[in-house]
Design a protein around this motif. Structure first.
Motif, PDB file in Angstrom:
ATOM      1  N   UNK A 106     -17.597 -19.736  69.083  1.00 40.37           N
ATOM      2  CA  UNK A 106     -16.703 -18.363  68.306  1.00 40.37           C
ATOM      3  C   UNK A 106     -16.573 -19.578  66.601  1.00 40.37           C
ATOM      4  N   UNK A 107     -15.619 -18.868  66.363  1.00 40.23           N
ATOM      5  CA  UNK A 107     -15.308 -19.829  64.647  1.00 40.23           C
ATOM      6  C   UNK A 107     -14.442 -21.157  65.459  1.00 40.23           C
ATOM      7  N   UNK A 165     -15.209 -23.326  58.954  1.00 40.58           N
ATOM      8  CA  UNK A 165     -16.380 -24.109  58.116  1.00 40.58           C
ATOM      9  C   UNK A 165     -17.511 -24.279  59.270  1.00 40.58           C
ATOM     10  N   UNK A 166     -17.265 -24.116  60.161  1.00 40.78           N
ATOM     11  CA  UNK A 166     -18.193 -24.057  61.326  1.00 40.78           C
ATOM     12  C   UNK A 166     -18.045 -23.256  63.013  1.00 40.78           C
ATOM     13  N   UNK A 167     -19.388 -23.068  63.300  1.00 37.16           N
ATOM     14  CA  UNK A 167     -18.803 -21.962  65.201  1.00 37.16           C
ATOM     15  C   UNK A 167     -19.044 -23.559  66.038  1.00 37.16           C
ATOM     16  N   UNK A 168     -18.716 -23.460  67.429  1.00 35.16           N
ATOM     17  CA  UNK A 168     -18.125 -24.461  68.145  1.00 35.16           C
ATOM     18  C   UNK A 168     -18.962 -23.415  70.007  1.00 35.16           C
ATOM     19  N   UNK A 221     -15.722 -13.393  60.327  1.00 37.16           N
ATOM     20  CA  UNK A 221     -13.934 -13.048  60.454  1.00 37.16           C
ATOM     21  C   UNK A 221     -13.627 -14.587  60.299  1.00 37.16           C
ATOM     22  N   UNK A 222     -14.551 -15.522  61.110  1.00 44.06           N
ATOM     23  CA  UNK A 222     -14.116 -17.104  60.486  1.00 44.06           C
ATOM     24  C   UNK A 222     -14.409 -17.292  58.934  1.00 44.06           C
ATOM     25  N   UNK A 223     -15.110 -16.562  58.157  1.00 42.40           N
ATOM     26  CA  UNK A 223     -15.174 -17.338  56.620  1.00 42.40           C
ATOM     27  C   UNK A 223     -14.132 -16.304  56.217  1.00 42.40           C
ATOM     28  N   UNK A 282     -15.957 -10.220  72.597  1.00 42.80           N
ATOM     29  CA  UNK A 282     -17.247  -9.689  73.250  1.00 42.80           C
ATOM     30  C   UNK A 282     -18.273 -10.341  72.347  1.00 42.80           C
ATOM     31  N   UNK A 283     -18.345 -10.761  71.810  1.00 37.90           N
ATOM     32  CA  UNK A 283     -19.096 -11.229  70.151  1.00 37.90           C
ATOM     33  C   UNK A 283     -19.988 -13.161  70.860  1.00 37.90           C
ATOM     34  N   UNK A 284     -18.087 -13.327  70.930  1.00 36.13           N
ATOM     35  CA  UNK A 284     -18.523 -14.989  71.344  1.00 36.13           C
ATOM     36  C   UNK A 284     -19.139 -15.250  73.022  1.00 36.13           C
ATOM     37  N   UNK A 285     -18.845 -13.739  73.932  1.00 35.58           N
ATOM     38  CA  UNK A 285     -20.241 -13.337  74.950  1.00 35.58           C
ATOM     39  C   UNK A 285     -21.515 -13.883  74.456  1.00 35.58           C
ATOM     40  N   UNK A 286     -21.612 -12.757  74.240  1.00 36.54           N
ATOM     41  CA  UNK A 286     -23.522 -13.099  73.217  1.00 36.54           C
ATOM     42  C   UNK A 286     -23.313 -14.060  72.471  1.00 36.54           C
TER      43      UNK A 286
END
Length: 396
Positions: free
Chosen positions: A168-169, A36-39, A29-31, A160-164
């Motif tokens: 996030x992006x 540019x990165x995750x935080x 999703x971020x790409x 849900x993915x961000x929780x695991x």
């Protein structure tokens, strides 16, 4: 996208299959969006956990992450469910059993007991500048508008993915340059209560989808601003407003804006008539609590109705509150007192994501969020009304 060493290992499955699934979803999703990165995120709030919304496919996805060993890596909460958290509600087609399976999987992954759309009021207050990954549209708008926290509106699986992953992006409203007002809305009139603040938000969302409006208007209090945010998020996917005198990021009306709009009370009255699909005398019930009311509201409501309608109501009223308060003895006590007057409390759910509305065709409400979703999702006609107007109409 740049990934740290830990993120690369997680992406490649070195820390388990569930985390790898989560990382691949976030990176994909971020790409696509150009991040540019995750935080790191301080709090994840997941929407889309009602079985009425996500069905068997959503249930299977959530349970699969749990059985793969998924565990949250940051403080994580979830939205209202499709049934009362007291074990009551519609069980057509195993509905309740499947809803409880969803909640049990979330609990197993480490989510905090919640079942509410107002995590900022009852669970953890966001801090200015911190990064969140929230899915509930109204909560996203409130976090950005009233707390100056930073979150995009995340789809249920992405949250849900961000929780695991605990990440996030880094895109959208996480960036300074995307948090500046782009249009100005000026309202001239008496301070807006919750109903009329919601009507203003509904109108703003319709007119300025994808914008960050600067709202120059008087309000009766923070509850009214929350109503504004929830309505704008429903009608226009508005994720942030700058509200004069309420938003921490209010630096005055912007000198440059793509558009400017001036509104009066008459404009809001006309919008109220347009949204209402029936007369209040046709309403079969009144619904309030979308977004949820905090538990303190129940005592306020009891005092009001006991004074205005001591013999109770001829037609019912439904009130949604956070599921986390379902076992509170004071809540149970005032709920029993309200029930004797014809007011029924719905802990952890609401008409929009449950099947309670299946018995009704016309609903009166003071919630513009409910007024937006009930006709579109469920074919229910709505009438905009204050609690006082409804009580005056149906008191015994």
């Amino acid at each position: 996208m740049y990934l740290t060493r830990w993120e690369e290992r997680a992406y490649n499955g070195e820390y388990g299959e569930a985390l790898a699934v989560a990382m691949k979803l976030l990176v994909s999703v971020g790409e696509v969006l150009g991040a540019e990165r995750l935080i790191d995120v301080a709090h994840v709030h997941v929407s889309g956990i009602s079985y009425d919304n996500i069905g068997d496919a959503g249930l299977e996805f959530i349970e699969s992450l749990y059985t793969m060993g998924g565990r949250v890596r940051t403080y994580s909460t979830y939205n209202p469910s499709g049934t009362l958290l007291g074990g009551q509600g519609s069980d057509g087609g195993g509905f309740m059993e499947k809803q409880l399976r969803i909640i049990n999987a979330l609990r197993g992954m480490g989510f905090t007991e919640s079942a509410t759309c107002i995590p900022y009021l009852v669970l953890r207050e966001p801090r200015r500048g911190e990064h969140l990954a929230w899915g509930e549209s109204s909560a996203v708008a409130v976090a950005n508008t009233l707390y100056a926290a930073r979150t995009n509106r995340e789809a249920g699986p992405v949250a849900l993915a961000a929780a695991l992953a605990g990440r996030t992006y880094y895109w959208g409203l996480h960036l300074d340059e995307n948090r500046k007002p782009t249009v100005v809305v000026k309202y001239s009139g008496t301070p807006l209560d919750e109903l009329y603040a919601g009507i203003l938000g509904y109108l703003v969302g319709e007119l300025y989808q994808g914008e960050i409006p600067y709202i120059d208007a008087p309000f009766t209090g923070r509850r009214s601003v929350i109503s504004l945010c929830a309505a704008a998020a429903a009608s226009g996917n508005t994720a942030m407003c700058i509200v004069r005198d309420y938003s921490p990021e209010d630096h005055g009306r912007p000198g440059e804006a793509r558009d400017k709009l001036a509104l009066t009370r008459r404009d809001l009255e006309e919008k109220r008539e347009e949204i209402s699909h029936a007369d209040i005398s046709d309403a079969e019930l009144f619904y309030t609590g979308c977004p949820h009311h905090p538990k303190s509201f129940l005592q306020e409501l009891y005092s009001y109705i006991a004074a205005k309608a001591p013999h109770g109501l001829k037609k019912p009223m439904l009130v949604s509150i956070p599921g986390v308060d379902a076992r509170d003895e004071a809540v149970r006590k005032v709920s029993r007192a309200l029930a004797r007057l014809g007011v029924h409390v719905l802990p952890g759910t609401c008409l929009v994501v449950s099947r309670f509305r299946e018995s009704y065709r016309v609903v009166a409400t003071d919630s513009l969020k409910a007024a937006f979703y009930l006709p579109r999702r469920h074919g229910v006609r709505v009438v905009l009304s204050t609690i006082g107007e409804y009580v005056a109409q149906v008191k015994r």
